[in-house]
Motif scaffolding. Structure first.
Motif, PDB file in Angstrom:
ATOM      1  N   ASP A   5       0.828  -1.200   0.000  1.00 52.60           N
ATOM      2  CA  ASP A   5       0.000   0.000   0.000  1.00 52.60           C
ATOM      3  C   ASP A   5       0.866   1.256   0.000  1.00 52.60           C
ATOM      4  O   ASP A   5       0.606   2.200  -0.732  1.00 52.60           O
ATOM      5  N   THR A   6       1.934   1.256   0.854  1.00 49.73           N
ATOM      6  CA  THR A   6       2.766   2.456   1.000  1.00 49.73           C
ATOM      7  C   THR A   6       4.236   2.093   1.024  1.00 49.73           C
ATOM      8  O   THR A   6       4.648   1.169   1.736  1.00 49.73           O
ATOM      9  N   VAL A   7       5.018   2.822   0.263  1.00 49.39           N
ATOM     10  CA  VAL A   7       6.476   2.764   0.346  1.00 49.39           C
ATOM     11  C   VAL A   7       6.958   4.019   1.061  1.00 49.39           C
ATOM     12  O   VAL A   7       6.628   5.136   0.656  1.00 49.39           O
ATOM     13  N   ILE A   8       7.719   3.844   2.129  1.00 45.53           N
ATOM     14  CA  ILE A   8       8.387   4.953   2.818  1.00 45.53           C
ATOM     15  C   ILE A   8       9.842   4.932   2.391  1.00 45.53           C
ATOM     16  O   ILE A   8      10.510   3.895   2.475  1.00 45.53           O
ATOM     17  N   ILE A   9      10.337   6.055   1.927  1.00 42.96           N
ATOM     18  CA  ILE A   9      11.728   6.135   1.473  1.00 42.96           C
ATOM     19  C   ILE A   9      12.546   6.820   2.564  1.00 42.96           C
ATOM     20  O   ILE A   9      12.428   8.026   2.794  1.00 42.96           O
ATOM     21  N   VAL A 112       8.397   2.132  -7.766  1.00 41.98           N
ATOM     22  CA  VAL A 112       9.626   2.554  -7.102  1.00 41.98           C
ATOM     23  C   VAL A 112      10.737   1.605  -7.523  1.00 41.98           C
ATOM     24  O   VAL A 112      10.710   0.406  -7.189  1.00 41.98           O
ATOM     25  N   TYR A 113      11.693   2.123  -8.259  1.00 44.60           N
ATOM     26  CA  TYR A 113      12.806   1.325  -8.765  1.00 44.60           C
ATOM     27  C   TYR A 113      13.949   1.345  -7.741  1.00 44.60           C
ATOM     28  O   TYR A 113      14.341   2.408  -7.250  1.00 44.60           O
ATOM     29  N   THR A 114      14.495   0.179  -7.429  1.00 47.99           N
ATOM     30  CA  THR A 114      15.650   0.097  -6.551  1.00 47.99           C
ATOM     31  C   THR A 114      16.673  -0.836  -7.179  1.00 47.99           C
ATOM     32  O   THR A 114      16.385  -1.543  -8.157  1.00 47.99           O
ATOM     33  N   HIS A 115      17.849  -0.862  -6.602  1.00 48.03           N
ATOM     34  CA  HIS A 115      18.904  -1.744  -7.096  1.00 48.03           C
ATOM     35  C   HIS A 115      18.698  -3.185  -6.641  1.00 48.03           C
ATOM     36  O   HIS A 115      19.485  -4.066  -7.000  1.00 48.03           O
ATOM     37  N   ARG A 116      17.637  -3.400  -5.853  1.00 50.14           N
ATOM     38  CA  ARG A 116      17.337  -4.761  -5.389  1.00 50.14           C
ATOM     39  C   ARG A 116      15.898  -5.140  -5.740  1.00 50.14           C
ATOM     40  O   ARG A 116      15.207  -5.798  -4.968  1.00 50.14           O
ATOM     41  N   VAL A 120       5.694  -1.796  -6.382  1.00 48.38           N
ATOM     42  CA  VAL A 120       4.503  -1.068  -6.812  1.00 48.38           C
ATOM     43  C   VAL A 120       3.732  -0.684  -5.557  1.00 48.38           C
ATOM     44  O   VAL A 120       3.523  -1.517  -4.664  1.00 48.38           O
ATOM     45  N   ALA A 121       3.344   0.580  -5.469  1.00 43.89           N
ATOM     46  CA  ALA A 121       2.654   1.065  -4.272  1.00 43.89           C
ATOM     47  C   ALA A 121       1.583   2.068  -4.660  1.00 43.89           C
ATOM     48  O   ALA A 121       1.708   2.772  -5.666  1.00 43.89           O
ATOM     49  N   ARG A 122       0.541   2.117  -3.861  1.00 47.06           N
ATOM     50  CA  ARG A 122      -0.506   3.116  -4.076  1.00 47.06           C
ATOM     51  C   ARG A 122      -0.109   4.468  -3.495  1.00 47.06           C
ATOM     52  O   ARG A 122      -0.611   5.505  -3.905  1.00 47.06           O
TER      53      ARG A 122
END
Length: 412
Positions: A5-9, A112-116, A120-122
């Motif tokens: 649901d949520t990505v916190i960076i 959200v693209y990362t090196h690992r 996908v987040a809302r």
């Protein structure tokens, strides 16, 4: 591809506060961190660094300092460990060593693209803080080769610098602490003084932040400020994590042998030119000190039971004759430390959320991009939004907004 649901960076204090508030509301989320928990505290602070806020003020959602020194000041490493303990206390869903490379919009929300791997987040919450990038002025490029230059994030100790004197540029918390440490180590130090907010460490028998917390100054709401832009641009506090009542101000630095100059206005190879504004900067800082201490005096007088000592104001700073120019090579100055503040940086954000200066456009952390939020910004909603203690208020507010948004989406 994982869905949440949520990505916190960011897994600093603001990101962890956000995670705790989302967990309390039963909201699925993940915290992506470029290093370990509290990475910047572990790798971008000098050896003797201590928090500017006393331990009792390290209040986070569901977590307070419980150690033996509530009036002490944690080192950077101790605070990083404090954050690790906080994360473990509620099993925060952290993905360490997962730097974010890009955030972009999708029909369903965000990718959200990362090196690992990608997520996908809302909803996305940016919690990378206000201090992502050192704000080194452009004139640094005019410094002649052979003179070392660095920022507080790369300073470690006097012994880590080349032999010789040091020009420290900036007189807020980092600048005065580094200048003082260098002078006590026997280095010749010239301090280029710009805008700053002078405060004593203790006043009327209490830590200065005890007074500001009790009097409600740290809780001042952005909507109650006549000019929010000016409030966000106010000079930083000239404080240090020390038990010395006076703290470290320009008078203390003069007694330690630091030479004061005006604002650095020019660099030409090895010649530094300074503005004729030292008296103005000191006078403005004294005016701010007088105003703040006056507010404390009025609060103490109007609040029965306040254990207030006498109004022991620090003496005004005697402004010395200041140089207009210094030949760094001739004067044996081998290093320049740019203690000129920090700025946020979002090179990975592929969304129309920034203003022309690269700052996030927002209202209390809500951006113009639906589903994109931010936390830890300067005066985001309250005076202490960038303080450790202030994150709990903004995290709760944003978590409520995210919960409401999810409920409306489910109902629709």
């Amino acid at each position: 591809m994982p869905l949440t649901d949520t990505v916190i960076i960011g897994a600093g204090h603001a990101g962890l506060a956000m995670s705790h508030c989302l967990a309390e509301r039963g909201l699925d989320h993940v915290v992506l961190e470029r290093g370990s928990v509290g990475e910047r505290w572990r790798t971008a602070r000098w050896d003797s660094f201590r928090l500017l806020t006393p331990n009792w003020l390290t209040r986070l959602p569901g977590w307070v300092y419980a150690g033996p020194e509530p009036d002490g000041f944690m080192t950077a490493g101790e605070f990083a460990d404090h954050l690790s303990g906080y994360a473990a206390s509620f099993d925060a869903p952290i993905r360490p060593y997962t730097p974010v490379a890009r955030v972009e919009r999708t029909p369903a929300g965000f990718r959200v693209y990362t090196h690992r791997g990608d997520w996908v987040a809302r909803t996305v919450v940016i919690a990378t803080g206000y201090h992502s990038r050192a704000a080194v002025p452009g004139l640094a490029a005019r410094l002649a080769p052979g003179t070392a230059q660095l920022t507080p994030a790369h300073y470690r100790s006097p012994s880590s610098l080349p032999d010789g004197g040091v020009l420290v540029v900036g007189a807020s918390a980092s600048g005065v602490q580094i200048a003082h440490e260098l002078a006590l180590a026997g280095r010749r130090v010239v301090l280029a003084v710009g805008g700053h907010t002078r405060l004593p460490r203790r006043y009327r028998g209490q830590d200065i932040l005890w007074w500001l917390d009790r009097a409600g100054a740290l809780d001042r709401d952005i909507d109650d400020v006549p000019n929010p832009a000016a409030a966000r641009a106010e000079p930083s506090l000239q404080l240090a994590g020390t038990s010395d009542a006076r703290g470290i101000d320009l008078g203390v630095l003069r007694m330690a042998g630091v030479e004061l100059a005006g604002r650095l206005r020019a660099l030409d190879g090895v010649v530094a030119g300074f503005a004729d504004d030292l008296d103005d900067s000191v006078g403005a800082a004294q005016h701010r000190l007088t105003r703040v201490l006056g507010e404390i005096d009025r609060y103490a007088a109007a609040t029965p039971g306040t254990a207030a000592g006498p109004p022991d104001r620090p003496p005004p700073i005697a402004v010395p004759a200041a140089p207009s120019r210094v030949d760094l090579r001739r004067e044996g100055i081998a290093t320049v430390v740019w203690a000129t503040g920090f700025r946020p940086s979002y090179p990975w954000l592929a969304l129309p959320a920034l203003d022309h200066g690269g700052q996030i456009r927002h209202r209390r952390g809500l951006t113009a991009v639906p589903g994109l939020y931010a936390i830890g910004l300067r005066f985001q909603s309250r005076r202490n939004s960038t303080f450790i203690d202030g994150a709990r208020h903004d995290a709760a507010y944003l978590a409520d907004r995210i919960a409401t948004r999810r409920a409306l989406r489910s109902a629709g």
